[in-house]
Write an enzyme that holds these catalytic residues in place. Structure first.
Site, PDB file in Angstrom:
ATOM      1  N   HIS A   1     -26.404   6.551  18.495  1.00 14.08           N
ATOM      2  CA  HIS A   1     -27.594   7.022  17.765  1.00 14.08           C
ATOM      3  C   HIS A   1     -27.784   6.410  16.389  1.00 14.08           C
ATOM      4  O   HIS A   1     -28.857   6.530  15.809  1.00 14.08           O
ATOM      5  CB  HIS A   1     -27.558   8.538  17.666  1.00 14.08           C
ATOM      6  CG  HIS A   1     -27.452   9.164  19.016  1.00 14.08           C
ATOM      7  ND1 HIS A   1     -26.298   9.103  19.770  1.00 14.08           N
ATOM      8  CD2 HIS A   1     -28.356   9.804  19.773  1.00 14.08           C
ATOM      9  CE1 HIS A   1     -26.501   9.692  20.916  1.00 14.08           C
ATOM     10  NE2 HIS A   1     -27.741  10.124  20.953  1.00 14.08           N
TER      11      HIS A   1
ATOM     12  N   TYR B   1     -29.858  17.618  18.203  1.00 13.36           N
ATOM     13  CA  TYR B   1     -28.804  18.045  19.127  1.00 13.36           C
ATOM     14  C   TYR B   1     -28.093  19.285  18.607  1.00 13.36           C
ATOM     15  O   TYR B   1     -27.725  20.169  19.366  1.00 13.36           O
ATOM     16  CB  TYR B   1     -27.811  16.910  19.376  1.00 13.36           C
ATOM     17  CG  TYR B   1     -28.496  15.714  19.977  1.00 13.36           C
ATOM     18  CD1 TYR B   1     -28.974  15.760  21.283  1.00 13.36           C
ATOM     19  CD2 TYR B   1     -28.726  14.561  19.233  1.00 13.36           C
ATOM     20  CE1 TYR B   1     -29.646  14.684  21.836  1.00 13.36           C
ATOM     21  CE2 TYR B   1     -29.386  13.483  19.780  1.00 13.36           C
ATOM     22  CZ  TYR B   1     -29.845  13.543  21.081  1.00 13.36           C
ATOM     23  OH  TYR B   1     -30.509  12.475  21.617  1.00 13.36           O
TER      24      TYR B   1
ATOM     25  N   HIS C   1     -29.886  17.831  32.207  1.00 14.98           N
ATOM     26  CA  HIS C   1     -30.366  17.592  30.844  1.00 14.98           C
ATOM     27  C   HIS C   1     -31.564  16.625  30.845  1.00 14.98           C
ATOM     28  O   HIS C   1     -32.607  16.909  30.257  1.00 14.98           O
ATOM     29  CB  HIS C   1     -29.240  17.021  29.980  1.00 14.98           C
ATOM     30  CG  HIS C   1     -29.697  16.654  28.603  1.00 14.98           C
ATOM     31  ND1 HIS C   1     -29.624  17.510  27.530  1.00 14.98           N
ATOM     32  CD2 HIS C   1     -30.300  15.530  28.130  1.00 14.98           C
ATOM     33  CE1 HIS C   1     -30.142  16.931  26.463  1.00 14.98           C
ATOM     34  NE2 HIS C   1     -30.560  15.724  26.800  1.00 14.98           N
ATOM     35  N   GLU C   2     -31.401  15.511  31.517  1.00 17.75           N
ATOM     36  CA  GLU C   2     -32.472  14.507  31.515  1.00 17.75           C
ATOM     37  C   GLU C   2     -33.719  15.032  32.221  1.00 17.75           C
ATOM     38  O   GLU C   2     -34.838  14.810  31.771  1.00 17.75           O
ATOM     39  CB  GLU C   2     -31.997  13.204  32.169  1.00 17.75           C
ATOM     40  CG  GLU C   2     -30.825  12.524  31.451  1.00 17.75           C
ATOM     41  CD  GLU C   2     -31.057  12.285  29.967  1.00 17.75           C
ATOM     42  OE1 GLU C   2     -32.228  12.230  29.538  1.00 17.75           O
ATOM     43  OE2 GLU C   2     -30.061  12.182  29.226  1.00 17.75           O
TER      44      GLU C   2
ATOM     45  N   HIS D   1     -36.085  16.978  30.104  1.00 20.10           N
ATOM     46  CA  HIS D   1     -37.085  16.196  29.371  1.00 20.10           C
ATOM     47  C   HIS D   1     -38.290  15.909  30.264  1.00 20.10           C
ATOM     48  O   HIS D   1     -39.439  16.064  29.871  1.00 20.10           O
ATOM     49  CB  HIS D   1     -36.500  14.847  28.923  1.00 20.10           C
ATOM     50  CG  HIS D   1     -35.490  14.944  27.822  1.00 20.10           C
ATOM     51  ND1 HIS D   1     -35.758  15.529  26.610  1.00 20.10           N
ATOM     52  CD2 HIS D   1     -34.209  14.492  27.736  1.00 20.10           C
ATOM     53  CE1 HIS D   1     -34.680  15.429  25.826  1.00 20.10           C
ATOM     54  NE2 HIS D   1     -33.729  14.818  26.492  1.00 20.10           N
TER      55      HIS D   1
ATOM     56  N   HIS E   1     -26.562   4.350  28.581  1.00 20.75           N
ATOM     57  CA  HIS E   1     -26.742   5.643  27.922  1.00 20.75           C
ATOM     58  C   HIS E   1     -27.940   6.352  28.575  1.00 20.75           C
ATOM     59  O   HIS E   1     -29.044   5.833  28.571  1.00 20.75           O
ATOM     60  CB  HIS E   1     -27.007   5.379  26.442  1.00 20.75           C
ATOM     61  CG  HIS E   1     -26.927   6.590  25.606  1.00 20.75           C
ATOM     62  ND1 HIS E   1     -25.924   6.800  24.704  1.00 20.75           N
ATOM     63  CD2 HIS E   1     -27.721   7.670  25.560  1.00 20.75           C
ATOM     64  CE1 HIS E   1     -26.119   7.963  24.125  1.00 20.75           C
ATOM     65  NE2 HIS E   1     -27.192   8.499  24.619  1.00 20.75           N
ATOM     66  N   ALA E   2     -27.696   7.521  29.179  1.00 21.94           N
ATOM     67  CA  ALA E   2     -28.731   8.173  29.981  1.00 21.94           C
ATOM     68  C   ALA E   2     -29.955   8.524  29.148  1.00 21.94           C
ATOM     69  O   ALA E   2     -29.847   8.875  27.978  1.00 21.94           O
ATOM     70  CB  ALA E   2     -28.185   9.443  30.616  1.00 21.94           C
TER      71      ALA E   2
ATOM     72  N   GLU F   1     -34.447  18.723  23.507  1.00 21.33           N
ATOM     73  CA  GLU F   1     -33.063  18.549  23.942  1.00 21.33           C
ATOM     74  C   GLU F   1     -32.491  19.800  24.597  1.00 21.33           C
ATOM     75  O   GLU F   1     -31.552  19.720  25.385  1.00 21.33           O
ATOM     76  CB  GLU F   1     -32.196  18.152  22.746  1.00 21.33           C
ATOM     77  CG  GLU F   1     -32.532  16.795  22.160  1.00 21.33           C
ATOM     78  CD  GLU F   1     -32.499  15.693  23.197  1.00 21.33           C
ATOM     79  OE1 GLU F   1     -31.687  15.756  24.138  1.00 21.33           O
ATOM     80  OE2 GLU F   1     -33.321  14.764  23.076  1.00 21.33           O
TER      81      GLU F   1
HETATM   82 ZN    ZN Z   1     -31.892  14.391  25.758  1.00 21.29          ZN
END
Ligand code: ZN
Length: 623
Positions: free
Chosen positions: A521, A531, A391-392, A395, A361-362, A419
């Site tokens: 989650h 999210y 997306h990552e 962060h 899970h990334a 997010e």
């Molecule tokens: Zn994220």
């Protein structure tokens, strides 16, 4: 593409919590023996100076703990074994103990009239732990063992299908690509055989964590989670409802259209023309993103999207590293500094060879709250992971931007901001941008008559996701405040899934089912409201950015690539971290102080009009 993105990043934050992505306080290690709070007598309580000194010490201890435990969590996530699980459980217990003990100490200053800055830090100290343990003997250890165990059970889950032991990635691929309803049902049900063993542990964890929340002065863990938004918990839940009302008409049209297309594809026996949609037919293990079934719902009689991003990536020789470099280049085009060398040396960008087990899970990490940012992904060369990379990295660039803030402010303005950053950038991955970076040719840029197909593809990710996101935390809030008892966990889950999403399981669920546990989650203890907020806010950011850029066309064709002016305002917002209430932070970039779903509605306007046309004469809804 986002579904996974989301789930993807979820981990990011799940761990983040632990690893410092998002909630810092989770990781605090115990430092020396806590100093006793200043003696308080009736007439001489602690002073502002005492409070300041306490916070300085708390931040120093938390920062040190974070540095100590983050590598342990990283090791566990990138090399799952009994030893690394045990080490992570131990580190988690130490971190929880420190944060709980500091949060308890902070109560000594409840009656001191503090300046806003200090009051804000006290509040963050108190509400910053995701899963608190009470200070009773052994509670932190038990809690940490349970959470580590749940995480590992999920991470190593497999299902034997036709004689082969398949992991989540492999099972997901079948759900995304198979068009055989019997196979879809078997695999969908199969993945959910990993979670019944989690149920008792989960219920016990809820008990302990609620005791922890109560000790810190909250009614339960639900109100503690909802206290992280600079407003009273009940106001925040009303905000969520308001945003959902803004965007839910889009979902209802999409649901109606997709159900009709599935009915045409599979026939009444498999998917009726009315009522809820079968969850296993939507092209995603959790029906949270539907882009896997784009070929089934592709608008007819219109030109296609002009190109297939996955094919282009493969054809142009992209490998996982080049995908990440391309994501980095988008951020640097906005004026951000390049990622540090250590990012490239230390990140896990592809799945390591067997027999090593990892949490795929990334996720995005910040191991020292300064320079040591990393991602952990099992990157494949495809369109979905291309977006996930952005997306990552969002962060990581956020973490880098606020690294000079005080420890308790090294965080997103709220968790939805964290997010939304990378996804907001992802909205600028338009055909024109892809042409600018040489991924497609000019002749492949689709004309305006391709708007509906392009928007449909995006809607299958972004709109389909909204009620799913609401479901996850609506279910969990009721579990946390005791409304839903353990024996009703699964029934309550499906009541909400049907109510918000209009979906149902492919067959009756077994009595011991614990379907929430089959979504990362839940065992990973990552709050999910973030999210939902992020999906609404990324469009709000996008619209504001496009206005700053002077863009006049439709929102979905706007890209802010290479726009340094927009970039500098964007960066200013990120650099604030959590140092100010989020409405102030939001205002610096968008000029408004409220979260707002109208940008999302505007973005999809042409599609909504088209869907309404298509749905004429259909009985929409699923009551
Ligand atoms: Zn994220």
């Amino acid at each position: 593409m986002n579904a996974k993105l989301v789930s993807t990043s979820a981990l990011a934050i799940g761990f983040a919590l632990l690893a410092g992505c998002t909630s810092k306080t989770e990781n605090l290690p115990p430092a020396e023996a806590p100093t006793p709070p200043p003696a308080a007598s009736a007439d001489s309580g602690p002073t502002v100076a005492d409070a300041r000194a306490f916070l300085e010490r708390a931040e120093a201890e938390l920062a040190q703990m974070s540095k100590d435990v983050s590598p342990v969590f990283w090791e566990q996530a990138t090399n799952i074994s009994d030893e690394t699980n045990a080490a992570a459980a131990d580190a988690g217990a130490r971190a929880t103990k420190l944060s709980v003990s500091l949060a308890n100490e902070s109560k000594a200053y409840n009656d001191v009239d503090l300046p806003a800055d200090l009051a804000r830090k006290m509040e963050r100290l108190r509400s910053g732990v995701t899963i608190p343990a009470p200070s009773t003997d052994g509670a932190a250890e038990e809690l940490s063992q349970i959470t580590t165990g749940l995480e590992a059970t999920y991470g190593t889950g497999t299902f034997n299908y036709k004689g082969e032991e398949l992991n989540l990635d492999q099972l997901s691929t079948i759900i995304e690509t198979s068009r055989d309803p019997a196979e879809l049902k078997a695999v969908w049900e199969g993945w959910r055989t990993i979670s019944p063993p989690m149920k008792d542990d989960y219920a016990r964890m809820v008990e302990i964590a609620n005791d922890g929340a109560i000790e810190l002065g909250y009614d339960n863990l639900k109100t503690m989670w909802l206290s992280n938004y600079d407003m009273p918990p009940e106001e925040m839940s009303a905000e969520v409802e308001r945003l959902w009302q803004q965007v839910s008409p889009l979902y209802k049209e999409l649901h109606c259209y997709v159900r009709a297309e599935l009915n045409a594809e599979y026939g009444d026996e498999v998917q009726a023309a009315t009522g809820p949609i079968r969850a296993d037919l939507l092209g995603n293990m959790w029906a949270q993103s539907w882009s896997g079934i784009y070929p089934i719902v592709e608008p007819e009689g219109l030109p296609g999207q002009g190109f297939d991003l996955t094919e282009e990536l493969v054809e142009k020789g992209y490998d996982p590293i080049k995908m990440v470099e391309t994501g980095e280049a988008f951020f640097t085009s906005l004026g951000f500094e390049k990622l540090p060398e250590t990012f490239w040396e230390r990140s896990m960008i592809v799945r390591p060879p067997a027999p090593r087990e990892v949490v795929c899970h990334a996720s995005a990490w910040d191991l020292d709250d300064e320079e040591d940012v990393r991602i952990k992904m099992c990157t494949e060369v495809n369109a979905e992971d291309f977006y996930t990379v952005h997306h990552e990295l969002g962060h990581n660039f956020y973490q880098r931007a606020y690294k000079d803030q005080d420890y308790l402010y090294k965080n997103g303005a709220h968790d939805g901001f964290h997010e939304a950053i990378g996804d907001f950038v992802g909205l600028s991955i338009t055909p024109i941008y892809l042409e600018q970076i040489g991924l497609i040719d000019e002749s492949q840029i689709p004309g305006p008559d391709s708007d509906i197909p392009l928007l449909m593809n995006t809607a299958l990710d972004k709109i389909a996701f909204l009620p799913f996101a609401l479901t996850v935390d609506n279910w969990r809030w009721d579990v946390l405040d005791g409304t839903t008892a353990p024996e009703d966990y699964n029934t309550a889950w499906w009541e909400r899934r049907t109510q918000y999403q209009g979906i149902m399981p492919p067959g009756p669920r077994p009595a011991d089912a614990f379907d929430p546990g089959a979504k990362y989650h839940i065992p990973g203890n990552t709050p999910y409201l973030r999210y939902f907020l992020s999906f609404v806010m990324q469009f709000q950011f996008h619209k504001a950015a496009c206005e700053q850029a002077g863009w006049e066309g439709p929102l979905h064709r706007c890209s802010i690539y290479d726009n340094k002016e927009v970039g500098s305002r964007f960066k200013a917002m990120l650099e604030m971290g959590a140092s100010e209430p989020w409405p102030d932070v939001l205002e610096t970039f968008t000029g408004t102080r409220e979260m707002d779903g109208s940008a999302m509605v505007e973005y999809f306007d042409p599609l909504t009009a088209w869907l309404k046309e298509e749905n004429q004469g259909r009985a929409c809804g699923w009551e």
